[in-house]
Design a protein around this motif. Sequence first.
Motif, short mmCIF file in Angstrom:
data_model
loop_
_atom_site.label_atom_id
_atom_site.label_comp_id
_atom_site.label_asym_id
_atom_site.label_seq_id
_atom_site.Cartn_x
_atom_site.Cartn_y
_atom_site.Cartn_z
N PRO B 96 8.56 61.62 100.74
CA PRO B 96 8.28 62.97 100.74
C PRO B 96 8.69 63.53 102.21
CG PRO B 96 6.31 61.68 100.52
CD PRO B 96 7.52 61.00 100.22
N GLN B 97 8.84 64.78 102.27
CA GLN B 97 9.12 65.43 103.41
C GLN B 97 7.73 66.38 103.95
OE1 GLN B 97 12.51 67.84 102.55
NE2 GLN B 97 13.97 66.12 101.98
N ILE B 98 7.97 66.72 105.21
CA ILE B 98 6.97 67.64 105.64
C ILE B 98 8.02 68.78 106.58
CG2 ILE B 98 5.47 68.16 107.47
CD1 ILE B 98 4.05 65.72 106.64
N ILE B 99 7.84 69.88 106.11
CA ILE B 99 8.72 70.83 106.83
C ILE B 99 7.83 71.74 107.84
CG2 ILE B 99 10.32 73.00 106.48
CD1 ILE B 99 10.84 72.08 103.85
N LEU B 100 8.25 71.68 108.96
CA LEU B 100 7.35 72.55 110.04
C LEU B 100 8.35 73.81 110.53
CD1 LEU B 100 5.87 69.79 112.21
CD2 LEU B 100 4.87 70.90 110.25
N TYR B 101 7.88 74.78 109.94
CA TYR B 101 8.66 76.14 109.98
C TYR B 101 8.22 76.91 111.23
CZ TYR B 101 10.77 80.72 108.59
OH TYR B 101 11.48 81.69 108.39
N ARG B 122 7.51 60.29 106.05
CA ARG B 122 8.36 59.85 107.24
C ARG B 122 9.37 60.83 107.33
NH1 ARG B 122 7.39 54.17 108.53
NH2 ARG B 122 5.59 53.65 107.48
N ASN B 123 9.76 61.81 106.41
CA ASN B 123 10.70 62.76 106.89
C ASN B 123 10.26 64.18 107.52
OD1 ASN B 123 12.55 60.73 105.62
ND2 ASN B 123 12.06 61.59 103.60
N ILE B 124 10.71 64.29 108.38
CA ILE B 124 10.08 65.37 109.12
C ILE B 124 11.34 66.65 109.39
CG2 ILE B 124 8.64 66.76 111.01
CD1 ILE B 124 7.12 64.54 109.61
N ALA B 125 11.36 67.84 108.71
CA ALA B 125 12.16 68.89 109.00
C ALA B 125 11.50 69.60 109.75
CB ALA B 125 12.54 69.53 107.55
N PRO B 191 10.05 62.64 95.16
CA PRO B 191 9.49 63.18 96.39
C PRO B 191 9.39 64.74 96.29
CG PRO B 191 11.69 61.78 96.74
CD PRO B 191 11.22 61.65 95.34
N PHE B 192 8.83 65.07 97.29
CA PHE B 192 8.68 66.59 97.35
C PHE B 192 8.58 67.15 98.76
CE2 PHE B 192 4.74 64.18 96.74
CZ PHE B 192 4.09 64.53 97.92
N ALA B 193 8.43 68.27 99.17
CA ALA B 193 8.34 68.66 100.44
C ALA B 193 6.96 69.73 100.70
CB ALA B 193 9.52 69.63 101.06
N LEU B 194 6.15 69.37 101.68
CA LEU B 194 5.09 70.27 101.98
C LEU B 194 5.44 71.08 103.04
CD1 LEU B 194 2.12 67.54 102.34
CD2 LEU B 194 3.08 69.01 100.10
N VAL B 195 5.50 72.44 102.92
CA VAL B 195 5.87 73.45 104.13
C VAL B 195 4.81 74.12 104.85
CG1 VAL B 195 7.34 75.22 104.37
CG2 VAL B 195 7.64 73.94 102.61
N PHE B 196 4.72 73.89 106.40
CA PHE B 196 3.67 74.61 106.87
C PHE B 196 4.40 75.69 107.86
CE2 PHE B 196 2.25 70.36 105.65
CZ PHE B 196 1.05 70.82 105.12
N GLY B 197 3.90 76.71 108.03
CA GLY B 197 3.98 77.88 108.82
C GLY B 197 3.81 77.74 110.20
N ASN B 198 4.03 78.80 110.94
CA ASN B 198 3.67 79.16 112.41
C ASN B 198 2.26 79.46 112.37
OD1 ASN B 198 3.12 81.51 114.56
ND2 ASN B 198 4.74 79.98 115.34
N GLY B 234 -3.64 69.02 103.76
CA GLY B 234 -2.67 68.94 102.67
C GLY B 234 -1.96 67.65 102.52
N ILE B 235 -1.59 67.02 103.38
CA ILE B 235 -0.85 65.79 103.84
C ILE B 235 -1.86 64.43 103.08
CG2 ILE B 235 -0.04 64.04 105.25
CD1 ILE B 235 0.64 66.00 107.27
N TYR B 236 -3.14 64.50 103.30
CA TYR B 236 -4.01 63.56 102.64
C TYR B 236 -4.02 63.86 101.36
CZ TYR B 236 -8.26 61.59 100.99
OH TYR B 236 -9.36 61.12 100.10
N ALA B 237 -4.17 65.08 100.81
CA ALA B 237 -4.62 65.29 99.34
C ALA B 237 -3.22 64.86 98.78
CB ALA B 237 -4.74 66.66 99.21
N PHE B 238 -1.84 65.23 99.30
CA PHE B 238 -0.49 64.92 98.36
C PHE B 238 -0.35 63.56 98.44
CE2 PHE B 238 -0.22 69.48 98.19
CZ PHE B 238 0.75 69.61 97.18
N ALA B 239 -0.71 62.86 99.64
CA ALA B 239 -0.73 61.44 99.87
C ALA B 239 -1.34 60.57 98.69
CB ALA B 239 -0.79 60.95 101.25
N GLN B 240 -2.44 61.14 98.61
CA GLN B 240 -3.16 60.33 97.30
C GLN B 240 -2.57 60.59 95.95
OE1 GLN B 240 -5.67 58.40 99.41
NE2 GLN B 240 -7.18 58.87 97.85
#
Lengths: 246, 246
Positions: B96-101, B122-125, B191-198, B234-240
């Motif tokens: 899975p990915q994490i997107i930091l916007y 491990r994938n960080i955009a 896999p999926f992507a979690l997106v977090f904003g400013n 969010g990361i903990y809950a989705f990782a589980q």
Amino acid sequence: MPKLEPYYRDLPYSYATGLFPATACIKACPERCQRLLLSSKLRMTEDVRTLIGACEAAGVRTEQADHVLERISRKENCFAAMVYEKAEGVFDDRLPQIILYNPSDTGNMGTILRTALGMDFRNIAIIRPAVDSDDPRTVRASMGAMFSLNVRHFDTFSRYLDEYDQVPMYPFMLDGSVPLAEACRTVGKEPFALVFGNEATGLPANFVHMGTSVRIPHNDEIDSLNLAVAAGIGIYAFAQAFKAEH
Amino acid sequence: MPKLEPYYRDLPYSYATGLFPATACIKACPERCQRLLLSSKLRMTEDVRTLIGACEAAGVRTEQADHVLERISRKENCFAAMVYEKAEGVFDDRLPQIILYNPSDTGNMGTILRTALGMDFRNIAIIRPAVDSDDPRTVRASMGAMFSLNVRHFDTFSRYLDEYDQVPMYPFMLDGSVPLAEACRTVGKEPFALVFGNEATGLPANFVHMGTSVRIPHNDEIDSLNLAVAAGIGIYAFAQAFKAEH
């Protein structure tokens, strides 16, 4: 009125710096507010008007105080600060507690207080030695959450136990005996206490046998989670479980 | 060898300051390490010996460099720093990915990277404009986690979508359409992507219709959670949830 001093731990008052924390202070604890300091550079926005209005309604004096603001805020720009009287909280025994055991970072403490308020954990026990919960940096990191919380200090953990040895305890530890999800399934209608240790050293080893010690599962590529993140995950998970019981 | 400069964004190299981040760097990316800088005040502990040994094994030069260390660490004490070459990562499409916007705080970014590594994201955009992921303050807050992650940068969100429009997306928003626990139940094997904003402005409003927008339930006594805390939850809950599918 006495001259305002730069902040130090033994001062009977402290400063809620920034618009948001100052507003949180006057809204939650008008009786503890002593005066509102404003910078001459502050632009008159809607938020500023709200803050000044709340102070007027509460009979709290507002004054322009560029020099004091500079002195208390060190390098950072600070356009508003509430001078407030420190006070020890009183626990609401229907609600769960968070115990911070020897916390050493103002930013982490403030961030944890903010999470705690958002998730209805209103009773905060701080076990000394601990970083100052009224340090302006803690107040700022909490965004003023602390003014809506019941924050109490205990000189030792024994002092805490003298009053609360009947509260089910969940110490968070790297080698906790139960993973978080499983620990949450033991939550009932009764309030309980989540315990978080020091940033560098965690909790003393003997906590593993106090109540139900909890570990947040993560791989071994990291040493540990950041304390405010670990507390956030724990508070969220237990808040969900507690809500489901009510 | 060219003279080392104080850090700035366009430098082709950066500094992993502190024993733990420097060690993480040589262990995860020996090929990117250029030299290890040590202070004459550094005490020779087991951890220091491990670091120096790892550098020797990788053919990375160690030198005493008090003056450079002082220059790059500003006020803080810094007894060790790894000079490393910056590099763009490559995603592992099974994970899975994490997107930091548009993230704007080095401390939050580093803390999120540390959580991400611990939970196998491990994938960080990183979507620009964004704070510098190689800023020594980010590296330090991450405790060197970034060296074990695949960190990629995109100039716009469209650029990201050009490559990854098939990845199920979960934008975290204050007005997200689905509470976190429910969103986690939609996770499958893919896999999926979690997106977090400013930090201040969150995600643009149109993200609410991209994929499944998620809200972390909290009361209205706080404006929002701290970004690193929200990402941690969010990361903990989705990782589980992801682990349960595998």
